[in-house]
Enzyme design. Structure first.
Site, PDB file in Angstrom:
ATOM      1  N   GLY A  48      45.698  39.695  35.737  1.00 13.63           N
ATOM      2  CA  GLY A  48      44.243  39.566  35.752  1.00 13.63           C
ATOM      3  C   GLY A  48      43.653  40.652  36.627  1.00 13.63           C
ATOM      4  N   CYS A 115      48.178  39.046  44.567  1.00 11.97           N
ATOM      5  CA  CYS A 115      46.939  39.739  44.233  1.00 11.97           C
ATOM      6  C   CYS A 115      47.170  41.237  44.339  1.00 11.97           C
ATOM      7  CB  CYS A 115      45.827  39.315  45.188  1.00 11.97           C
ATOM      8  SG  CYS A 115      44.244  40.107  44.838  1.00 11.97           S
ATOM      9  N   LEU A 116      46.692  41.971  43.356  1.00 16.46           N
ATOM     10  CA  LEU A 116      46.878  43.427  43.364  1.00 16.46           C
ATOM     11  C   LEU A 116      46.156  44.070  44.543  1.00 16.46           C
ATOM     12  CD1 LEU A 116      46.524  44.053  39.527  1.00 16.46           C
ATOM     13  CD2 LEU A 116      48.636  44.073  40.889  1.00 16.46           C
ATOM     14  N   HIS A 157      41.244  32.372  40.384  1.00 20.19           N
ATOM     15  CA  HIS A 157      41.562  33.471  41.317  1.00 20.19           C
ATOM     16  C   HIS A 157      40.603  34.649  41.069  1.00 20.19           C
ATOM     17  CE1 HIS A 157      44.624  36.345  43.256  1.00 20.19           C
ATOM     18  NE2 HIS A 157      43.819  37.171  42.601  1.00 20.19           N
ATOM     19  N   HIS A 161      37.201  36.524  43.310  1.00 19.08           N
ATOM     20  CA  HIS A 161      36.897  37.939  43.579  1.00 19.08           C
ATOM     21  C   HIS A 161      35.410  38.228  43.391  1.00 19.08           C
ATOM     22  CE1 HIS A 161      40.789  39.806  44.328  1.00 19.08           C
ATOM     23  NE2 HIS A 161      41.323  39.266  43.248  1.00 19.08           N
TER      24      HIS A 161
HETATM   25  O1  GNR Z   1      48.801  39.740  38.837  1.00 21.70           O
HETATM   26  C1  GNR Z   1      48.353  38.720  39.377  1.00 21.70           C
HETATM   27  N1  GNR Z   1      49.102  37.592  39.419  1.00 21.70           N
HETATM   28  C2  GNR Z   1      48.606  36.353  39.786  1.00 21.70           C
HETATM   29  C3  GNR Z   1      49.510  35.340  40.047  1.00 21.70           C
HETATM   30  C4  GNR Z   1      49.053  34.083  40.378  1.00 21.70           C
HETATM   31  C5  GNR Z   1      47.716  33.832  40.479  1.00 21.70           C
HETATM   32  C6  GNR Z   1      46.814  34.837  40.258  1.00 21.70           C
HETATM   33  C7  GNR Z   1      47.249  36.079  39.898  1.00 21.70           C
HETATM   34  S1  GNR Z   1      46.093  37.337  39.579  1.00 21.70           S
HETATM   35  C8  GNR Z   1      47.022  38.747  40.016  1.00 21.70           C
HETATM   36  C9  GNR Z   1      46.236  40.005  39.712  1.00 21.70           C
HETATM   37  C10 GNR Z   1      45.013  40.038  40.601  1.00 21.70           C
HETATM   38  O2  GNR Z   1      45.018  40.353  41.747  1.00 21.70           O
HETATM   39  N2  GNR Z   1      43.881  39.655  40.056  1.00 21.70           N
HETATM   40  O3  GNR Z   1      42.766  39.585  40.803  1.00 21.70           O
HETATM   41 NI    NI Z   2      43.445  39.224  42.842  1.00 19.81          NI
END
Ligand code: GNR
Ligand code: NI
Length: 190
Positions: A48, A115-116, A157, A161
């Site tokens: 995501g 989260c990235l 999630h 953001h």
């Molecule tokens: O790649 C992502 N994996 C993830 C795993 C568990 C719950 C949420 C996520 S989102 C994350 C990518 C991201 O940072 N999206 O904002």
């Molecule tokens: Ni994230």
């Protein structure tokens, strides 16, 4: 299309509350943003991405859980002279513009989130297990959908953001500080 730079903590832009996409903004610029967000997310790789993670304070999310495809041949991949096979995955790209969560469930599900924008840190987060989301597509058309499982978790999630909230903000202060310290250490080692 282009891969854009993903903002990471402690970049203050990640705390921005993103603005809705206005009726007159469902245009080519928005299409380019969404295409670039998918390219950036697949490259990372992640499941995501919210627009603010590439520095654009608009209420735009992309999600692709990339589930395993049992019908496809496993994929062979090669790195550092080692060959691995992975199950093939299906592309299921989803776009959510101006999303709103309706009736979050009382029952909670716990997922070990990452989260990235907080690379290499993982922690359990509790969220409503299911919810209904109302959102617009790239044509501005409104949709409503009931979500469950990882899609419900990931959408929530991503919606965080849009409010300038990261998954580590759901942790106790001690656990958040431990996570940020670990990230600092990992960066020094790199
Ligand atoms: O790649 C992502 N994996 C993830 C795993 C568990 C719950 C949420 C996520 S989102 C994350 C990518 C991201 O940072 N999206 O904002
Ligand atoms: Ni994230």
């Amino acid at each position: 299309m282009a891969i854009r730079e993903i903002l990471e903590v402690p970049d203050p832009r990640l705390k921005t509350v993103s603005e809705p996409v206005e009726d007159n903004e469902f245009d080519d610029e928005l299409r380019t943003l969404v295409a670039d967000m998918f390219e950036t997310m697949y490259d990372a790789p992640g499941i995501g991405l919210a627009a603010i993670q590439v520095g654009v304070p608009k209420r735009v999310l992309v999600i692709d859980l990339q589930p395993e495809d049992p019908d496809a041949e496993p994929v062979e991949c090669d790195h550092d002279g080692h060959t691995h096979t992975h199950p093939a995955t299906k592309k299921e790209p989803r776009i959510f513009i101006n999303p709103v969560i309706l009736d979050p469930a009382e029952d909670v599900s716990t997922y070990n989130e990452g989260c990235l924008s907080v690379p290499e840190i993982y922690a359990d987060v509790d969220r409503p297990a299911t919810c209904t989301v109302r959102y617009r597509d790239l044509d501005g058309k409104e949709h409503e959908e009931q979500l469950e499982g990882l899609l419900a978790t990931c959408l929530q999630h991503e919606m965080d953001h849009l409010e300038g909230i990261l998954f580590i903000d759901h942790l106790s202060r001690l656990k958040r500080q431990m996570a940020l310290k670990k990230l600092k250490k990992l960066r020094q080692a790199a």
